[in-house]
Write a protein that holds these residues in place. Structure first.
Motif, PDB file in Angstrom:
ATOM      1  N   ARG A 266      82.228 -18.343  13.465  1.00 48.80           N
ATOM      2  CA  ARG A 266      81.948 -17.295  12.475  1.00 48.80           C
ATOM      3  C   ARG A 266      81.118 -16.164  13.059  1.00 48.80           C
ATOM      4  O   ARG A 266      80.356 -16.356  13.992  1.00 48.80           O
ATOM      5  N   SER A 267      81.219 -15.004  12.440  1.00 42.53           N
ATOM      6  CA  SER A 267      80.269 -13.931  12.710  1.00 42.53           C
ATOM      7  C   SER A 267      79.144 -14.058  11.693  1.00 42.53           C
ATOM      8  O   SER A 267      79.130 -14.968  10.861  1.00 42.53           O
ATOM      9  N   GLY A 268      78.186 -13.144  11.712  1.00 43.45           N
ATOM     10  CA  GLY A 268      77.089 -13.216  10.744  1.00 43.45           C
ATOM     11  C   GLY A 268      76.798 -11.852  10.148  1.00 43.45           C
ATOM     12  O   GLY A 268      77.081 -10.818  10.764  1.00 43.45           O
ATOM     13  N   SER A 269      76.226 -11.837   8.954  1.00 41.66           N
ATOM     14  CA  SER A 269      75.846 -10.577   8.311  1.00 41.66           C
ATOM     15  C   SER A 269      74.355 -10.315   8.542  1.00 41.66           C
ATOM     16  O   SER A 269      73.638 -11.132   9.101  1.00 41.66           O
ATOM     17  N   ARG A 270      73.864  -9.205   8.035  1.00 37.05           N
ATOM     18  CA  ARG A 270      72.447  -8.882   8.195  1.00 37.05           C
ATOM     19  C   ARG A 270      71.562  -9.881   7.466  1.00 37.05           C
ATOM     20  O   ARG A 270      70.422 -10.099   7.841  1.00 37.05           O
ATOM     21  N   ARG A 276      83.767 -14.328   8.073  1.00 30.37           N
ATOM     22  CA  ARG A 276      85.050 -14.914   8.452  1.00 30.37           C
ATOM     23  C   ARG A 276      84.973 -15.621   9.795  1.00 30.37           C
ATOM     24  O   ARG A 276      84.144 -15.320  10.637  1.00 30.37           O
ATOM     25  N   TYR A 277      85.927 -16.546   9.969  1.00 28.61           N
ATOM     26  CA  TYR A 277      86.129 -17.138  11.282  1.00 28.61           C
ATOM     27  C   TYR A 277      86.897 -16.152  12.161  1.00 28.61           C
ATOM     28  O   TYR A 277      87.732 -15.383  11.670  1.00 28.61           O
ATOM     29  N   PHE A 278      86.620 -16.224  13.465  1.00 24.64           N
ATOM     30  CA  PHE A 278      87.311 -15.351  14.409  1.00 24.64           C
ATOM     31  C   PHE A 278      87.961 -16.169  15.519  1.00 24.64           C
ATOM     32  O   PHE A 278      87.504 -17.265  15.876  1.00 24.64           O
ATOM     33  N   ALA A 288      90.533 -15.160  12.053  1.00 25.31           N
ATOM     34  CA  ALA A 288      91.375 -16.338  12.239  1.00 25.31           C
ATOM     35  C   ALA A 288      92.590 -16.349  11.327  1.00 25.31           C
ATOM     36  O   ALA A 288      93.582 -17.029  11.627  1.00 25.31           O
ATOM     37  N   ASP A 289      92.551 -15.636  10.233  1.00 31.16           N
ATOM     38  CA  ASP A 289      93.686 -15.634   9.305  1.00 31.16           C
ATOM     39  C   ASP A 289      94.667 -14.492   9.570  1.00 31.16           C
ATOM     40  O   ASP A 289      95.539 -14.209   8.736  1.00 31.16           O
ATOM     41  N   ASP A 290      94.555 -13.857  10.715  1.00 32.89           N
ATOM     42  CA  ASP A 290      95.473 -12.764  11.072  1.00 32.89           C
ATOM     43  C   ASP A 290      96.790 -13.354  11.592  1.00 32.89           C
ATOM     44  O   ASP A 290      97.042 -13.402  12.795  1.00 32.89           O
ATOM     45  N   LEU A 291      97.637 -13.810  10.687  1.00 33.45           N
ATOM     46  CA  LEU A 291      98.882 -14.473  11.062  1.00 33.45           C
ATOM     47  C   LEU A 291      99.843 -13.526  11.771  1.00 33.45           C
ATOM     48  O   LEU A 291     100.651 -13.963  12.595  1.00 33.45           O
ATOM     49  N   MET A 325      88.621 -25.513  12.390  1.00 34.39           N
ATOM     50  CA  MET A 325      89.449 -24.354  12.762  1.00 34.39           C
ATOM     51  C   MET A 325      90.720 -24.764  13.493  1.00 34.39           C
ATOM     52  O   MET A 325      91.651 -23.948  13.619  1.00 34.39           O
ATOM     53  N   ILE A 326      90.784 -25.992  13.996  1.00 37.39           N
ATOM     54  CA  ILE A 326      91.895 -26.377  14.869  1.00 37.39           C
ATOM     55  C   ILE A 326      93.228 -26.385  14.137  1.00 37.39           C
ATOM     56  O   ILE A 326      94.200 -25.742  14.564  1.00 37.39           O
TER      57      ILE A 326
END
Length: 356
Positions: A266-270, A276-278, A288-291, A325-326
């Motif tokens: 994941r990334s993080g916010s302030r 989202r997962y990347f 990660a959901d960029d199909l 995520m796998i």
């Protein structure tokens, strides 16, 4: 029938500084300053640790998929061959060997040692051939000796497969063949780069294939004086090694390269909230959901590979990514048209030796 996913856990791909920077960016949060790291040091070929990691991520030696294990991944193989050409002094290369890269560890946990320097002392070659390198390898005049070497004492004989890079004009093959014919095999030290546990067959019909470590090596160093030769085939008859020989190639589809999908977490916010997962697909960072990108990169791989090459992918779980995520990544690749997908885990740890 091929089984869709065999999870080969591994931590083989030691993250380089570029990956470390990416992890820090994801973990630190969008509002914090990004740390500045020194550039990763490239090797003699100009390949950075991160690029090397991705090249070697493509290597698969899944024991339940013999075709994948029998294929030699062209991109990784060519890289290690060229690296051998920059290390023509075996003695200096031996000084850099990984002391944990024992025969046992290579067989049990190969993904921890991709591209690591392995040394085999008091080895003798019992099978050898010579193959000139095509122009595409970028090593004019060089040849490769596919070989089988053994080390150790009966009944505990270790068997390695070799690809020996020979400079133009080398007579190494003739020397080795003469020793084999006379049953006075030259004793040598072999040092080089571990690629995978490769599959071969015996020449006897009906026998199962076998799988042993494959090393990419420069020309070996010969022992001088007493004990410089060894009656290898006469001595190893009481060992398991004798049952593997003579060996022949196991037919497998060609595999120049595999698509690499890195699971990044994941990334993080302030405010520290998870977003989202990347993933990184074929070098491109995306959610990660960029199909659509999965489908695009699979089609790009198919377009650049020759028709007779195996089309497959490797999903690499990095330490920052949860195991959850796998399966979504595997499904996305399957939906994009791939049937051969391999999973590797960078959180694997080296097991204690069975002798301890």
């Amino acid at each position: 029938m091929w089984r869709p996913v065999r999870r080969a856990s591994c931590a083989a791909f030691r993250a380089g500084p570029l990956w470390a920077a990416a992890v820090l960016v994801f973990a630190a949060g969008c509002g914090k300053p990004r740390p500045v790291l020194p550039p990763a040091r490239a090797d003699a070929l100009g390949v950075t640790p991160e690029d090397r990691r991705l090249i070697l991520a493509q290597v698969v030696d899944e024991p339940h998929d013999l075709a994948a294990s029998a294929a030699i991944e062209g991109k990784a193989f060519k890289y290690l061959l060229k690296l051998c050409a920059t290390h023509d002094d075996e003695k200096k290369l031996d000084d850099q060997r990984n002391k944990e890269a024992s025969f046992e560890n290579l067989v049990r946990q190969p993904n921890l040692f991709r591209g690591e320097i392995v040394g085999v002392k008091d080895a003798v070659i019992v099978e050898v051939d010579q193959v000139p390198l095509p122009d595409e390898y970028g090593l004019p005049g060089h040849s490769v000796l596919p070989a089988i070497c053994v080390a150790g004492s009966p009944p505990y004989v270790q068997v390695y497969e070799l690809r020996i890079l020979c400079a133009p004009g080398s007579d190494l093959c003739e020397k080795i063949k003469e020793g084999i014919q006379k049953d006075r095999n030259p004793v040598m030290r072999v040092t080089g780069f571990f690629l995978k546990n490769h599959v071969r067959r015996t020449s006897r019909a009906g026998e199962p294939p076998w799988q042993r470590p494959l090393l990419i090596v420069p020309e070996p160093t010969f022992r001088r004086g007493p004990g410089s030769t060894y009656r290898a085939m006469s001595e190893i008859q009481a060992s398991e090694a004798a049952g593997l020989l003579p060996s022949v190639r196991f037919d497998a589809p060609r595999s120049e390269e595999r698509l690499v999908v890195e699971l990044l977490g994941r990334s993080g916010s302030r405010r520290g909230q998870d977003l989202r997962y990347f993933v990184r697909i074929d070098g491109q960072l995306t959610p990660a959901d960029d199909l659509a990108l999965y489908a695009q990169r699979v089609q790009a791989l198919k377009a650049r590979l020759p028709q007779d090459h195996l089309v497959s992918a490797v999903v690499v779980r990095t330490p920052a990514a949860p195991a959850s995520m796998i399966q979504p990544a595997v499904r996305a690749l399957a939906d994009a048209g791939l049937s051969r997908i391999y999973v590797k885990d960078e959180t694997e740890k080296l097991l204690a030796s069975r002798e301890q």
